[in-house]
Design an enzyme around this catalytic site. Sequence first.
Site: not given
Ligand code: ACO
Length: 328
Positions: A114, A255, A285
Amino acid sequence: MTVRTVIAGTGSYLPEKILTNADLEKMVDTTDEWIVSRSGIRERRVAAPEQATSDLATEAARKALDMAGSSAADLDLIIVATLSPDHFFPSTAGLVQRNLGAFKAAAFDLEAACTGFIYALSIGDAFIRMGSYENILIIGAEVLTRFINWEDRSTCVLFGDGAGAAILRREEGGERGVLSTHLHCDGRLAELLYAPGGVSRIPPSHEMIDQKLNTVRMQGNEIFKIAVTKLREVVEETLEKNGLTEEDIDFLVPHQANLRIIQATAKRLNLPMEKVVVTVDRHGNTSAASVPLALDDAVRAGRIKSGDRVLLEAFGGGLTWGAALVRW
Ligand code: ACO
């Protein structure tokens, strides 16, 4: 006389097909409410089956050349930042060169996930200030949806396809242009976000495909925390390097991975959200394409004004992160 790198034009391209959160609700166990509240994403684009990354990149490049009033024949170098190239080799940049007829230009790809567009901007700026080149095309382009496990709800709701481009041009004596760039990587954290298979570590095989090892794996929660911290640090590094404070930053082009991460960086800079480009709701993203897509969106909407100090930042696989400060 000071030589500076000016962004003379920007361009972008999004595939026509829109995949909404409602569409995803029918594919995996998720809800529009979860996706919007956790990430800010409402829809994303998906490339047509016949489109590859170089096709999207070429469309974005044509628009950037047009805005810059440049001809493809003037280009000295083409850099394509991507983690979803057309082929293992040759480079996607070479294919863009062919499509544009930019036959004077050297061309290569760059992989910094990214953060790829910030890396490309930094390298292009160095080539121009060294005196090697005068006209450079940099592109961030992805067809990421081909490397997604559509059964994994934790990743498949996040990513989309697109391309953004910029023309870098040498300018002497002026105030405007790239003021500084800042690049980082921590390879110790590589496996927090990666596609493990399909290349030399785990070569293509039926077993590899059955296990979907060629698709994106991400520990989103861990990355979220690191992203907020590292982006705060790189903003501070940029301000310090330029002897500036938060008040001197006029516009943020972040980003587009997660609205909450964007809001955290804006808060650090005391910037109201009307001074921040947000496209994550419409684009999802798009990895290396995200920053140039957002930049082009703001430029074409007339939101970035001449003389503005614009901060670009990104964070992603590698783990990589970086920033660039540009006087518009
Ligand atoms: N729908 C419903 N529930 C979901 C989904 C979904 N699509 N995906 C995950 N969940 C559930 C999980 O299973 C988890 O359930 P549990 O608590 O029972 O285990 C719960 O939701 C919480 O999951 P988290 O992963 O803790 O959720 P979070 O609030 O962290 O959000 C997200 C997830 C959106 C991915 C966030 O962590 C994020 O944006 N992270 C950064 C991503 C990023 O910046 N990446 C770098 C760039 S990408 C690149 O370089 C290619």
